[in-house]
Write a protein that holds these residues in place. Structure first.
Motif, short mmCIF file in Angstrom:
data_model
loop_
_atom_site.label_atom_id
_atom_site.label_comp_id
_atom_site.label_asym_id
_atom_site.label_seq_id
_atom_site.Cartn_x
_atom_site.Cartn_y
_atom_site.Cartn_z
N UNK A 1 0.82 -1.20 0.00
CA UNK A 1 0.00 0.00 0.00
C UNK A 1 0.86 1.26 0.00
N UNK A 2 0.34 2.31 0.62
CA UNK A 2 1.04 3.58 0.70
C UNK A 2 1.95 3.62 1.93
N UNK A 3 2.86 4.58 1.94
CA UNK A 3 3.78 4.77 3.06
C UNK A 3 3.77 6.23 3.50
N UNK A 4 3.69 6.43 4.82
CA UNK A 4 3.84 7.75 5.42
C UNK A 4 4.92 7.62 6.50
N UNK A 5 6.00 8.40 6.36
CA UNK A 5 7.11 8.24 7.30
C UNK A 5 7.74 9.59 7.59
N UNK A 6 8.15 9.78 8.87
CA UNK A 6 8.86 10.98 9.30
C UNK A 6 9.95 10.55 10.27
N UNK A 7 11.17 11.02 10.05
CA UNK A 7 12.27 10.63 10.92
C UNK A 7 13.55 11.34 10.52
N UNK A 8 14.63 11.02 11.21
CA UNK A 8 15.92 11.60 10.86
C UNK A 8 16.54 10.86 9.67
N UNK A 9 16.63 9.55 9.77
CA UNK A 9 17.15 8.73 8.68
C UNK A 9 16.09 7.72 8.27
N UNK A 10 15.75 7.73 6.98
CA UNK A 10 14.70 6.85 6.46
C UNK A 10 15.27 6.07 5.29
N UNK A 11 15.20 4.75 5.37
CA UNK A 11 15.74 3.89 4.30
C UNK A 11 14.73 2.81 3.95
N UNK A 12 14.35 2.74 2.69
CA UNK A 12 13.49 1.67 2.19
C UNK A 12 14.33 0.83 1.24
N UNK A 13 14.59 -0.41 1.65
CA UNK A 13 15.48 -1.28 0.90
C UNK A 13 14.74 -2.13 -0.12
N UNK A 14 13.42 -2.16 -0.05
CA UNK A 14 12.64 -2.93 -1.01
C UNK A 14 11.53 -2.05 -1.57
N UNK A 15 10.55 -2.66 -2.23
CA UNK A 15 9.57 -1.91 -3.02
C UNK A 15 8.43 -1.36 -2.18
N UNK A 16 7.94 -0.20 -2.63
CA UNK A 16 6.67 0.38 -2.16
C UNK A 16 5.75 0.36 -3.39
N UNK A 17 4.67 -0.38 -3.31
CA UNK A 17 3.81 -0.53 -4.47
C UNK A 17 2.81 0.61 -4.61
N UNK A 18 2.54 1.34 -3.52
CA UNK A 18 1.63 2.47 -3.57
C UNK A 18 2.38 3.80 -3.61
N UNK A 19 1.75 4.83 -3.04
CA UNK A 19 2.37 6.15 -2.96
C UNK A 19 3.28 6.23 -1.73
N UNK A 20 4.23 7.17 -1.75
CA UNK A 20 5.14 7.37 -0.63
C UNK A 20 5.21 8.85 -0.29
N UNK A 21 4.96 9.16 1.00
CA UNK A 21 5.09 10.52 1.52
C UNK A 21 6.11 10.47 2.64
N UNK A 22 7.28 11.08 2.44
CA UNK A 22 8.41 10.90 3.34
C UNK A 22 9.02 12.25 3.71
N UNK A 23 9.33 12.42 5.00
CA UNK A 23 9.98 13.63 5.50
C UNK A 23 11.10 13.22 6.44
N UNK A 24 12.33 13.68 6.18
CA UNK A 24 13.44 13.32 7.03
C UNK A 24 14.71 14.08 6.67
N UNK A 25 15.75 13.93 7.49
CA UNK A 25 17.03 14.57 7.17
C UNK A 25 17.70 13.83 6.02
N UNK A 26 17.84 12.52 6.14
CA UNK A 26 18.44 11.70 5.10
C UNK A 26 17.45 10.63 4.69
N UNK A 27 17.05 10.63 3.42
CA UNK A 27 16.04 9.70 2.92
C UNK A 27 16.58 8.95 1.72
N UNK A 28 16.42 7.62 1.72
CA UNK A 28 16.85 6.79 0.61
C UNK A 28 15.72 5.84 0.24
#
Length: 369
Positions: free
Chosen positions: A81-108
């Motif tokens: 589904x979708x992803x909502x994430x907030x943090x200092x370091x955010x890393x997604x190593x695999x797939x997001x099949x929906x939408x992604x809303x991300x806020x952070x210092x370092x995002x990958x």
């Protein structure tokens, strides 16, 4: 913004939980809720996932939506589904099949099936994006392959070897033309350059969109209230009793608390030295307002139940029902012009007062229940 404050609010209660136990978990209706200092999700068969803590690690796939808040967030499982994430370091190593809303210092991030909305200091974008990409950052490393339009506001932009954009590219720059774009990536006719001050917000929603947003807000508030009731039922019950027994006392204390926080932000700003801390104080005030609203909406729902002769809720299902009643009733009243806004503000301040009584216990309110 609502999602971000919601995550901050969840993190606040995660801190309250971690003061008692290292980690608290709840599995309800196919969804998983984890809160604590260091939380790990490794259970299969989960639909929606809620995680808040200092370190957040997701090891298993989920079939629904993911909500994350923490200092370090790592997701190794697939999110369908979708992803909502907030943090200092955010890393997604695999797939997001929906939408992604991300806020952070370092995002990958890697592959995203839907739209990408991301903001931060250091952004590393890889993989395929099935929809559009809305990007705001200081240093952006763009190695993604985007099927839709791309809008970028960045101070430094680095293009990867495999980067590609099928739609229109819009660049927001301090000086239009300062960011270079390889000809092979996007020809000049598909590039629009604008002043950074022209960064546009979302368009005004339609009537159906506004109705959907309203119902989504009600569901979110009710869901978080039910989650808090499940994780810390005694603490929430104490705050709810305070609100129902002494609404004007908690309202007054909430007004004093919020005024103090906002006043602190103003004083920090005019000292110049503390100017960098002023945004953090503002976020604290907004998160406190959201937390107060959720707590008071739950108390309002319980109060309505009591008014119709129902007993106090003593099960998770009854607490969730009370949360839904309170969130829906408060939301409908909030639609009334002017008076609705006053009611929502009073509700939020009342909840802030109850939280203050529970956390700080000021001496001039020492005769609380």
């Amino acid at each position: 913004m609502m999602r971000i404050l919601l995550i901050v609010f969840t993190t606040f209660f995660a801190t309250q939980v971690s003061a008692q136990d290292d980690t608290s978990s709840l599995f309800f209706g196919g969804d998983a809720f984890h809160a604590g200092r260091s939380v790990v999700h490794q259970n299969g068969g989960v639909d929606d996932l809620f995680m808040a803590g200092e370190t957040v690690l997701g090891l298993s796939d989920i079939t629904g939506t993911a909500h994350f808040a923490g200092r370090e967030i790592v997701m190794e499982g697939v999110v369908q589904g979708d992803v909502y994430a907030a943090g200092e370091e955010i890393t997604f190593q695999t797939d997001i099949l929906g939408d992604a809303t991300l806020v952070g210092r370092a995002v990958s991030v890697g592959n995203i099936g839907g739209d990408l909305r991301v903001a931060g200091s250091e952004l590393d974008l890889n993989g395929d994006v099935g929809g559009y990409a809305l990007i705001a950052g200081e240093k952006v490393t763009f190695n993604a392959r985007v099927s839709g339009d791309v809008s970028i506001a960045a101070e430094e932009l680095v293009w990867g070897d495999t980067a590609s954009i099928s739609g229109q590219l819009t660049l927001y720059e301090d000086e239009p033309g300062s960011l270079e774009v390889p000809e092979a990536l996007a020809p000049a006719e598909r590039i629009t350059r604008r002043e950074l001050e022209e960064w546009e917000g979302p368009e005004r929603p339609s009537v159906l969109g506004a109705l959907a947003s309203f119902l989504a807000g009600v569901v979110v508030v009710a869901g978080i209230a039910a989650l808090v009731a499940a994780l810390v039922p005694d603490r929430l019950a104490e705050m709810r009793r305070q609100i129902l027994a002494r609404p004007f006392h908690t309202l007054w204390l909430g007004f004093l608390t919020q005024s103090t926080v906002i006043g602190t932000g103003f004083l920090l700003a005019i000292t110049v030295i503390g100017l960098l801390l002023a945004p953090a104080v503002l976020v604290l005030a907004l998160a406190g307002g959201l937390a107060g609203y959720v707590v008071a909406a739950y108390a309002f729902g319980v109060g309505l139940r009591l008014a119709f002769g129902k007993p106090e809720p003593d099960s998770l299902g009854e607490r969730a029902l009370a949360a839904g009643i309170g969130a829906l009733s408060a939301g409908v009243i909030g639609l009334i012009p002017f008076l609705g806004w006053i009611f929502v503000l009073a509700l939020a301040l009342t909840g802030i007062g109850a939280i203050t009584l529970r956390v700080i216990r000021p001496r001039f309110f020492s005769d609380t229940l």
